[in-house]
Write a protein that holds these residues in place. Structure first.
Motif, mmCIF file in Angstrom:
data_model
loop_
_atom_site.group_PDB
_atom_site.id
_atom_site.type_symbol
_atom_site.label_atom_id
_atom_site.label_comp_id
_atom_site.label_asym_id
_atom_site.label_seq_id
_atom_site.Cartn_x
_atom_site.Cartn_y
_atom_site.Cartn_z
ATOM 1 N N ILE A 194 -14.946 -13.380 -5.110
ATOM 2 C CA ILE A 194 -14.309 -13.127 -3.832
ATOM 3 C C ILE A 194 -13.054 -12.327 -4.125
ATOM 4 N N ASP A 195 -13.092 -11.030 -3.823
ATOM 5 C CA ASP A 195 -12.020 -10.062 -4.054
ATOM 6 C C ASP A 195 -11.833 -9.768 -5.546
ATOM 7 N N CYS A 196 -11.195 -8.634 -5.793
ATOM 8 C CA CYS A 196 -10.905 -8.231 -7.179
ATOM 9 C C CYS A 196 -9.710 -7.278 -7.118
ATOM 10 N N GLY A 197 -8.497 -7.849 -6.973
ATOM 11 C CA GLY A 197 -7.310 -7.059 -6.668
ATOM 12 C C GLY A 197 -6.377 -6.847 -7.840
ATOM 13 N N LEU A 198 -5.458 -5.909 -7.649
ATOM 14 C CA LEU A 198 -4.453 -5.593 -8.660
ATOM 15 C C LEU A 198 -3.297 -6.591 -8.612
ATOM 16 N N PHE A 199 -2.716 -6.848 -9.788
ATOM 17 C CA PHE A 199 -1.448 -7.562 -9.862
ATOM 18 C C PHE A 199 -0.321 -6.587 -9.549
ATOM 19 N N GLN A 200 0.749 -7.096 -8.930
ATOM 20 C CA GLN A 200 1.876 -6.248 -8.552
ATOM 21 C C GLN A 200 3.191 -6.942 -8.856
ATOM 22 N N HIS B 142 -6.638 -4.337 1.210
ATOM 23 C CA HIS B 142 -5.335 -4.173 0.566
ATOM 24 C C HIS B 142 -5.521 -4.158 -0.951
ATOM 25 N N ILE B 143 -4.660 -3.394 -1.624
ATOM 26 C CA ILE B 143 -4.849 -3.105 -3.044
ATOM 27 C C ILE B 143 -4.793 -4.364 -3.904
ATOM 28 N N VAL C 284 -9.445 3.659 -0.180
ATOM 29 C CA VAL C 284 -8.522 2.872 -0.999
ATOM 30 C C VAL C 284 -8.843 3.046 -2.477
ATOM 31 N N ILE C 285 -10.117 2.990 -2.817
ATOM 32 C CA ILE C 285 -10.512 3.122 -4.222
ATOM 33 C C ILE C 285 -10.240 4.527 -4.726
ATOM 34 N N GLU C 286 -10.457 5.546 -3.900
ATOM 35 C CA GLU C 286 -10.140 6.917 -4.302
ATOM 36 C C GLU C 286 -8.663 7.043 -4.650
ATOM 37 N N ASP C 287 -7.804 6.469 -3.827
ATOM 38 C CA ASP C 287 -6.370 6.530 -4.099
ATOM 39 C C ASP C 287 -6.027 5.755 -5.368
ATOM 40 N N ALA C 288 -6.648 4.594 -5.559
ATOM 41 C CA ALA C 288 -6.388 3.793 -6.754
ATOM 42 C C ALA C 288 -6.809 4.535 -8.009
ATOM 43 N N LEU C 289 -7.931 5.244 -7.936
ATOM 44 C CA LEU C 289 -8.390 6.023 -9.092
ATOM 45 C C LEU C 289 -7.406 7.132 -9.434
ATOM 46 N N LYS C 290 -6.898 7.830 -8.407
ATOM 47 C CA LYS C 290 -5.981 8.944 -8.639
ATOM 48 C C LYS C 290 -4.660 8.471 -9.231
ATOM 49 N N ILE C 291 -4.196 7.314 -8.780
ATOM 50 C CA ILE C 291 -2.903 6.812 -9.252
ATOM 51 C C ILE C 291 -3.014 6.177 -10.636
ATOM 52 N N GLY D 123 21.699 9.214 11.412
ATOM 53 C CA GLY D 123 21.067 8.947 10.122
ATOM 54 C C GLY D 123 19.583 8.690 10.269
ATOM 55 N N ALA D 124 18.943 8.423 9.140
ATOM 56 C CA ALA D 124 17.501 8.177 9.123
ATOM 57 C C ALA D 124 17.213 6.686 8.987
ATOM 58 N N VAL D 125 16.149 6.262 9.616
ATOM 59 C CA VAL D 125 15.608 4.918 9.411
ATOM 60 C C VAL D 125 14.408 5.054 8.476
ATOM 61 N N LEU D 126 14.484 4.429 7.321
ATOM 62 C CA LEU D 126 13.395 4.470 6.345
ATOM 63 C C LEU D 126 12.624 3.163 6.407
ATOM 64 N N ILE D 127 11.318 3.260 6.612
ATOM 65 C CA ILE D 127 10.472 2.066 6.700
ATOM 66 C C ILE D 127 9.393 2.151 5.631
ATOM 67 N N PRO D 128 9.588 1.453 4.502
ATOM 68 C CA PRO D 128 8.505 1.396 3.506
ATOM 69 C C PRO D 128 7.369 0.559 4.086
ATOM 70 N N ALA D 129 6.181 1.133 4.170
ATOM 71 C CA ALA D 129 5.091 0.422 4.833
ATOM 72 C C ALA D 129 3.787 0.620 4.095
ATOM 73 N N PHE D 130 2.977 -0.419 4.108
ATOM 74 C CA PHE D 130 1.643 -0.315 3.551
ATOM 75 C C PHE D 130 0.805 0.585 4.443
ATOM 76 N N SER D 131 -0.046 1.389 3.807
ATOM 77 C CA SER D 131 -0.797 2.413 4.529
ATOM 78 C C SER D 131 -1.778 1.823 5.530
ATOM 79 N N ILE D 132 -2.273 0.629 5.243
ATOM 80 C CA ILE D 132 -3.280 0.013 6.098
ATOM 81 C C ILE D 132 -2.662 -1.181 6.818
ATOM 82 N N GLY D 133 -2.652 -1.123 8.129
ATOM 83 C CA GLY D 133 -2.226 -2.259 8.921
ATOM 84 C C GLY D 133 -0.805 -2.130 9.436
#
Length: 492
Positions: free
Chosen positions: A33-39, A71-72, A103-110, A268-278
């Protein structure tokens, strides 16, 4: 007869990231059940080094993979799983089957390669392995020669598009096990043949094991609420926010409006670090609503979406609008497009990204920037932070969980006191305003997790807490023991 099936944990057991759990269907057969990256800090230490992306457990008994969402930290090790020789079916919801290749394409590239041919080959193989299911439909997963069976069902988790909690139920196969044909709307997938298992554990008919995946909050935009838990003999429950309560959706919207109005006033700018999905899609939804309601005060403010991956997912969210909740559908029917509005500027090329960063560094132009990564550990957000964190006109809004050891957690902890953060081996002084809007978390809070458990009838037999820091697990365990008479287990 065994009391319960065995489960091995290969990630997110005594921590938050790297979700991967192995459910043994019988003595020699299992599914992941799932196979995710550690962060974050979980990428150091035993079992979570930088090499831990590689599969360090035996796949000899693994017959299939079940995915809760994309999610990654739940799917990022899939390329390594394929390299280790896994070639079984991958079961997921139909929406997840659409999102996963991106998601997997991006993970492969990174993390692995920029070779286009190699990436195309991996994605082609991945698509052939996908077996998408609709929500709420029991499907045969495995059967043995004795006529016993295990079936699986995906239930709405309300976390991101396509997210699910997963139920496994033991029973008598009877005539229910059959091949399920058709591609379920996703090109390239094959027909589902139930897995052949030598000997299923002889559990009582109707015995049910549930993996929560990541449960979402109630009353969030775009997605339906998580479906109530029907029943579970054994529940593996996430505990990411088991020690806190989120602010309400109304409160978070008011706070978001307040920060943006400061941005307009200060230039000024508002910077919002956000996950790409959701998270990105939820933010666009609420920002569009705020702009439409405050046109006089915000006459020219621009919303910059600077993440090619987030832009692709936003387009998919629009294509899969039939999965939105009723509020979002009604808003769109009334003439609003919460994911594609006139003030929204999507950045495509890296050259355009660099131009915008340099422009904001010198101009102080009021704007809202949404970019990945959500924990500031990479991606285009890092360049904005390096350029704008020293500027007191800047505001940084954290709207999601910041894992220990990530730059996002460091900014969150040290920024309010004028500290610094290390980005790309460079010490960046923090003079920007730092804000955390807890109401934007995509994870259920303590009260919602408890309500999920208590909804079951009959009561849940046993709860095992996973996917949480030790403090969050202890706090949730205490509350669950106060509210329900449960057999209970939590990692130390």
């Amino acid at each position: 007869m065994t009391a319960q099936p065995q489960v091995k944990h290969h990630g997110a057991f005594a921590g938050v990231t790297g979700s991967c759990h192995e459910l043994l269907l019988g003595p020699a057969d299992s599914v992941l059940i799932d196979c995710g990256l550690f962060q974050g800090a979980e990428t150091s230490g035993t079992g979570a080094t930088s090499a831990s992306s590689e599969i360090d457990f035996s796949l000899a008994s693994v017959r299939g993979l079940v995915i809760t969402h994309t999610h990654i930290d739940h799917v990022g090790r899939i390329p390594y799983l394929l390299m280790a020789g896994f070639n079984g079916p991958i079961f997921c919801t139909s929406a997840t089957a659409h999102l996963l290749p991106l998601v997997i394409e991006d993970a492969l590239k990174i993390g692995l390669t920029r070779d286009r041919d190699l990436i195309a080959g991996v994605l082609s193989r991945l698509r052939r392995m996908l077996i998408p299911f609709d929500y709420d439909e029991w499907q045969p997963l495995a059967c043995d020669n004795s006529g016993h069976a295990v079936r699986v069902r995906f239930r709405q988790a309300g976390h991101i598009l396509g997210s699910a909690y997963v139920e496994f139920e033991w029973g008598d196969a009877g005539g229910a096990l059959r091949a399920v044909g058709g591609d379920r709307g996703v090109r390239g997938v094959g027909a589902h043949q139930p897995l052949k298992v030598a000997s299923l554990y002889p559990l009582a008919e109707g015995y049910r094991v549930v993996f929560s995946g990541d449960l979402g909050c109630r009353n969030t935009p775009l997605l339906p609420d998580p479906q109530p838990l029907e029943r579970a003999d054994l529940l593996f429950l996430e505990s990411t926010y088991g020690d806190r309560l989120h602010e309400s959706r109304q409160d978070r919207s008011v706070r978001l409006k307040t920060v943006i109005e400061r941005c307009v006033s200060d230039g000024g700018a508002v910077l919002i670090p956000a996950f790409s999905i959701g998270r990105t899609q939820e933010l666009l939804y609420e920002i569009e609503d705020l702009i439409a309601s405050n046109a006089g005060f915000w006459p020219t403010i621009t919303v910059i979406l600077d993440s090619p991956m987030a832009a692709e997912f936003t387009a998919l969210y629009q294509q899969l609008a039939h999965l939105w909740d009723q509020e979002a559908l009604q808003r769109r029917a009334a003439g609003h497009n919460p994911l594609d509005f006139s003030r929204l500027h999507t950045v495509a090329s890296h050259a355009d990204h660099e131009h915008i960063v340099n422009f904001l560094r010198t101009s102080g132009e009021p704007c809202i920037v949404i970019a990945a990564s959500g924990m500031c550990a990479g991606g285009r957000m890092v360049n904005y932070l390096k350029a704008l964190l020293p500027d007191p006109r800047t505001d940084v809004l954290f709207v999601g969980y910041q894992a220990s050891g990530t730059p996002g957690r460091a900014i969150q902890e040290y920024g309010p006191d004028g500290g610094y953060v290390e980005l790309d081996d460079e010490r960046i002084t923090i003079r920007a305003g730092i804000h955390t809007l807890g109401g934007y978390s995509a994870h259920a809070d303590q009260a919602e997790l408890i309500d999920f458990v208590l909804a079951a009838s009959p009561p849940v037999g046993e709860v095992r807490l996973i996917h949480g820091d030790s403090g969050a697990r202890r706090a949730l365990a205490t509350k669950l023991q106060e509210r329900a008479a449960l057999t209970f287990h939590s990692p130390t």
